[in-house]
Design a protein around this motif. Structure first.
Motif, PDB file in Angstrom:
ATOM      1  N   ALA A 181     -20.170  19.659  22.269  1.00  0.00           N
ATOM      2  CA  ALA A 181     -19.948  18.333  22.849  1.00  0.00           C
ATOM      3  C   ALA A 181     -19.201  17.426  21.886  1.00  0.00           C
ATOM      4  CB  ALA A 181     -21.289  17.704  23.215  1.00  0.00           C
ATOM      5  N   PRO A 182     -18.379  16.514  22.402  1.00  0.00           N
ATOM      6  CA  PRO A 182     -17.771  15.478  21.553  1.00  0.00           C
ATOM      7  C   PRO A 182     -18.867  14.579  20.976  1.00  0.00           C
ATOM      8  CG  PRO A 182     -16.803  15.477  23.760  1.00  0.00           C
ATOM      9  CD  PRO A 182     -17.988  16.363  23.805  1.00  0.00           C
ATOM     10  N   GLU A 183     -18.492  13.731  20.028  1.00  0.00           N
ATOM     11  CA  GLU A 183     -19.497  12.910  19.359  1.00  0.00           C
ATOM     12  C   GLU A 183     -20.228  11.984  20.340  1.00  0.00           C
ATOM     13  OE1 GLU A 183     -18.399  11.498  15.563  1.00  0.00           O
ATOM     14  OE2 GLU A 183     -19.656   9.703  15.764  1.00  0.00           O
ATOM     15  N   THR A 184     -19.487  11.381  21.274  1.00  0.00           N
ATOM     16  CA  THR A 184     -20.129  10.473  22.235  1.00  0.00           C
ATOM     17  C   THR A 184     -19.939  11.000  23.649  1.00  0.00           C
ATOM     18  OG1 THR A 184     -19.555   8.667  20.747  1.00  0.00           O
ATOM     19  CG2 THR A 184     -20.358   8.059  22.923  1.00  0.00           C
ATOM     20  N   VAL A 185     -21.075  11.161  24.345  1.00  0.00           N
ATOM     21  CA  VAL A 185     -21.065  11.679  25.710  1.00  0.00           C
ATOM     22  C   VAL A 185     -21.837  10.708  26.595  1.00  0.00           C
ATOM     23  CG1 VAL A 185     -21.863  13.544  27.226  1.00  0.00           C
ATOM     24  CG2 VAL A 185     -20.954  14.086  24.948  1.00  0.00           C
ATOM     25  N   VAL A 186     -21.224  10.317  27.713  1.00  0.00           N
ATOM     26  CA  VAL A 186     -21.873   9.429  28.686  1.00  0.00           C
ATOM     27  C   VAL A 186     -22.090  10.200  29.984  1.00  0.00           C
ATOM     28  CG1 VAL A 186     -21.649   7.332  30.087  1.00  0.00           C
ATOM     29  CG2 VAL A 186     -20.792   7.354  27.732  1.00  0.00           C
ATOM     30  N   LEU A 187     -23.338  10.216  30.452  1.00  0.00           N
ATOM     31  CA  LEU A 187     -23.612  10.743  31.776  1.00  0.00           C
ATOM     32  C   LEU A 187     -23.478   9.584  32.751  1.00  0.00           C
ATOM     33  CD1 LEU A 187     -24.611  13.743  32.401  1.00  0.00           C
ATOM     34  CD2 LEU A 187     -24.938  13.059  30.028  1.00  0.00           C
ATOM     35  N   HIS A 188     -22.335   9.535  33.445  1.00  0.00           N
ATOM     36  CA  HIS A 188     -22.060   8.426  34.359  1.00  0.00           C
ATOM     37  C   HIS A 188     -22.916   8.565  35.615  1.00  0.00           C
ATOM     38  CE1 HIS A 188     -19.932   7.518  38.090  1.00  0.00           C
ATOM     39  NE2 HIS A 188     -19.465   8.738  38.133  1.00  0.00           N
ATOM     40  N   CYS A 189     -23.350   7.426  36.138  1.00  0.00           N
ATOM     41  CA  CYS A 189     -24.245   7.392  37.309  1.00  0.00           C
ATOM     42  C   CYS A 189     -25.334   8.441  37.149  1.00  0.00           C
ATOM     43  CB  CYS A 189     -23.478   7.612  38.611  1.00  0.00           C
ATOM     44  SG  CYS A 189     -24.550   7.388  40.050  1.00  0.00           S
ATOM     45  N   PHE A 190     -26.115   8.278  36.089  1.00  0.00           N
ATOM     46  CA  PHE A 190     -27.135   9.279  35.788  1.00  0.00           C
ATOM     47  C   PHE A 190     -27.990   9.512  37.032  1.00  0.00           C
ATOM     48  CE2 PHE A 190     -31.193  10.881  34.417  1.00  0.00           C
ATOM     49  CZ  PHE A 190     -30.797  11.941  33.619  1.00  0.00           C
ATOM     50  N   SER A 191     -28.187  10.784  37.369  1.00  0.00           N
ATOM     51  CA  SER A 191     -28.857  11.083  38.638  1.00  0.00           C
ATOM     52  C   SER A 191     -29.954  12.129  38.477  1.00  0.00           C
ATOM     53  CB  SER A 191     -27.826  11.574  39.663  1.00  0.00           C
ATOM     54  OG  SER A 191     -27.191  12.743  39.166  1.00  0.00           O
ATOM     55  N   GLY A 192     -30.388  12.341  37.225  1.00  0.00           N
ATOM     56  CA  GLY A 192     -31.410  13.366  37.012  1.00  0.00           C
ATOM     57  C   GLY A 192     -32.815  12.784  37.033  1.00  0.00           C
ATOM     58  N   ASP A 193     -33.794  13.671  36.824  1.00  0.00           N
ATOM     59  CA  ASP A 193     -35.186  13.234  36.754  1.00  0.00           C
ATOM     60  C   ASP A 193     -35.583  13.065  35.284  1.00  0.00           C
ATOM     61  OD1 ASP A 193     -35.303  15.811  35.807  1.00  0.00           O
ATOM     62  OD2 ASP A 193     -36.523  16.586  37.470  1.00  0.00           O
ATOM     63  N   ALA A 194     -36.886  12.851  35.060  1.00  0.00           N
ATOM     64  CA  ALA A 194     -37.370  12.609  33.695  1.00  0.00           C
ATOM     65  C   ALA A 194     -37.069  13.792  32.778  1.00  0.00           C
ATOM     66  CB  ALA A 194     -38.867  12.313  33.730  1.00  0.00           C
ATOM     67  N   GLU A 195     -37.239  14.992  33.314  1.00  0.00           N
ATOM     68  CA  GLU A 195     -37.043  16.185  32.482  1.00  0.00           C
ATOM     69  C   GLU A 195     -35.594  16.303  31.999  1.00  0.00           C
ATOM     70  OE1 GLU A 195     -37.479  21.024  32.849  1.00  0.00           O
ATOM     71  OE2 GLU A 195     -38.121  19.780  34.540  1.00  0.00           O
ATOM     72  N   PHE A 196     -34.639  16.106  32.922  1.00  0.00           N
ATOM     73  CA  PHE A 196     -33.225  16.191  32.546  1.00  0.00           C
ATOM     74  C   PHE A 196     -32.855  15.023  31.615  1.00  0.00           C
ATOM     75  CE2 PHE A 196     -28.608  15.501  33.720  1.00  0.00           C
ATOM     76  CZ  PHE A 196     -28.137  16.574  32.968  1.00  0.00           C
ATOM     77  N   ALA A 197     -33.426  13.852  31.891  1.00  0.00           N
ATOM     78  CA  ALA A 197     -33.152  12.700  31.021  1.00  0.00           C
ATOM     79  C   ALA A 197     -33.616  12.993  29.596  1.00  0.00           C
ATOM     80  CB  ALA A 197     -33.852  11.460  31.565  1.00  0.00           C
ATOM     81  N   ALA A 198     -34.796  13.582  29.467  1.00  0.00           N
ATOM     82  CA  ALA A 198     -35.332  13.894  28.132  1.00  0.00           C
ATOM     83  C   ALA A 198     -34.407  14.857  27.403  1.00  0.00           C
ATOM     84  CB  ALA A 198     -36.737  14.479  28.255  1.00  0.00           C
ATOM     85  N   GLU A 199     -33.874  15.818  28.143  1.00  0.00           N
ATOM     86  CA  GLU A 199     -32.951  16.799  27.570  1.00  0.00           C
ATOM     87  C   GLU A 199     -31.672  16.100  27.070  1.00  0.00           C
ATOM     88  OE1 GLU A 199     -33.768  20.119  27.336  1.00  0.00           O
ATOM     89  OE2 GLU A 199     -31.895  20.241  26.189  1.00  0.00           O
ATOM     90  N   CYS A 200     -31.154  15.181  27.863  1.00  0.00           N
ATOM     91  CA  CYS A 200     -29.933  14.462  27.484  1.00  0.00           C
ATOM     92  C   CYS A 200     -30.189  13.527  26.301  1.00  0.00           C
ATOM     93  CB  CYS A 200     -29.401  13.659  28.675  1.00  0.00           C
ATOM     94  SG  CYS A 200     -28.808  14.702  30.017  1.00  0.00           S
ATOM     95  N   VAL A 201     -31.335  12.870  26.319  1.00  0.00           N
ATOM     96  CA  VAL A 201     -31.701  11.964  25.221  1.00  0.00           C
ATOM     97  C   VAL A 201     -31.792  12.745  23.917  1.00  0.00           C
ATOM     98  CG1 VAL A 201     -33.633  10.609  24.283  1.00  0.00           C
ATOM     99  CG2 VAL A 201     -32.845  10.212  26.641  1.00  0.00           C
ATOM    100  N   ARG A 202     -32.420  13.909  23.994  1.00  0.00           N
ATOM    101  CA  ARG A 202     -32.596  14.743  22.807  1.00  0.00           C
ATOM    102  C   ARG A 202     -31.234  15.123  22.196  1.00  0.00           C
ATOM    103  NH1 ARG A 202     -32.698  19.783  21.422  1.00  0.00           N
ATOM    104  NH2 ARG A 202     -32.200  20.586  23.502  1.00  0.00           N
ATOM    105  N   ARG A 203     -30.251  15.313  23.060  1.00  0.00           N
ATOM    106  CA  ARG A 203     -28.904  15.675  22.576  1.00  0.00           C
ATOM    107  C   ARG A 203     -28.090  14.464  22.137  1.00  0.00           C
ATOM    108  NH1 ARG A 203     -27.095  20.675  25.716  1.00  0.00           N
ATOM    109  NH2 ARG A 203     -29.068  21.608  26.332  1.00  0.00           N
TER     110      ARG A 203
END
Ligand SMILES: [Zn+2]
Length: 296
Positions: free
Chosen positions: A186-208
């Protein structure tokens, strides 16, 4: 093409009347991390009866009046990416991102040539991000998959080459998006636009370390899972956006959206995350500057 019974201009001015009233201003300025000014002014019109002679300036002014003083104009094809780059050069409140939307990639007659055009724009100073790119099988179906994936990988490479923020469109394709990001790096900064996941996917993205950009959807009654996702996202990984003219927040769902409606989404997020409104605005503003700034 045959002439429609109602001209584009007539339709635009009729729909402009459907823009909701302006909400109460925010206590501190924020940005709209994802908007389509080109689509808004041509398909809907000028928000709040602003000056039709310069619809972009009108949209900027109406937004600034309620505390939304910076916009990220997002490209979806070569033409809109070029338009956004020019607008960002002309208006200090606007910066641009450039890309071929995942629905666009399979339609390109010559994907490589289009990607070269995007890459040429990526080098521009007022272009701060590469997006929206990603995966969306809703319209293209499985046949579009290969072209989307090839295009997404190429956009990731461009973002890294020019050290720009990657803006991801992910429609029901969470696993594929993460797989391809991991694969390419992944590039240094990644934005998930119109985030549409649940808590589990959000936690995964936050961790990254990814940034989660919340749209008007977070205000919808049915969006319990999305609000759970927002509640666990650290303050410094939250962005807000309109995706205008789409995804208008409550209580105006179904009417056209524009950047001046961001305060509705920010207030809903403050409630959801249990954050003081001032603190949330300051955090969003700082995160926006980190990802797309400086504006001037
Ligand atoms: Zn968009």
């Amino acid at each position: 093409m045959s002439e429609p019974t109602e001209s584009r201009r007539q339709r635009a001015s009729r729909r402009a009347g459907e823009f909701p009233p302006a909400p109460e201003p925010l206590p501190r300025p924020v940005l709209d991390s994802h908007t389509h000014l080109d689509i808004t002014v041509t398909e809907v019109g000028v928000p709040q009866g602003g000056d039709a002679a310069d619809p972009v300036a009108a949209a900027i002014d109406v937004a600034a009046a309620v505390g939304v003083d910076r916009l990220v104009q997002v490209g979806v094809d070569v033409q809109s990416s070029r338009w956004g780059t020019e607008v960002a050069g002309a208006y200090p409140a606007v910066v641009a991102t450039v890309a071929l939307h995942p629905n666009e990639a399979p339609r390109c007659r010559d994907l490589d040539a289009s990607l070269r055009e995007i890459e040429a724009l990526a080098a521009e100073d007022r272009v701060r991000g590469i997006g929206e790119t990603g995966m969306d099988f809703y319209r293209t179906g499985d046949e579009g998959r290969a072209a989307q994936e090839e295009s997404f990988r190429a956009h990731i490479a461009i973002a890294k080459r020019y050290a720009k923020t990657l803006v991801i469109h992910d429609r029901d394709a969470h696993a594929d998006v993460l797989r391809i990001l991991d694969d390419e790096g992944a590039p240094e900064t990644v934005v998930l636009h119109c985030f549409s996941g649940d808590a589990e996917f959000a936690a995964e993205c936050v961790r990254r370390g990814y940034l989660l950009s919340f749209a008007g959807t977070v205000t919808f009654g049915s969006a319990g899972a999305l609000r759970e996702a927002a509640a666990l996202t650290p303050l410094d990984q939250i962005l807000v956006e309109t995706d205008a003219p789409y995804l208008t927040p409550m209580p105006h769902r179904g009417r056209p959206n524009a950047s001046y409606l961001i305060p509705l989404t920010v207030r809903a997020l403050a409630t959801t995350t249990g954050t003081d409104l001032d603190d949330l605005c300051a955090a969003i503003s700082a995160t926006g500057e980190r990802a797309f700034g400086p504006w001037s």
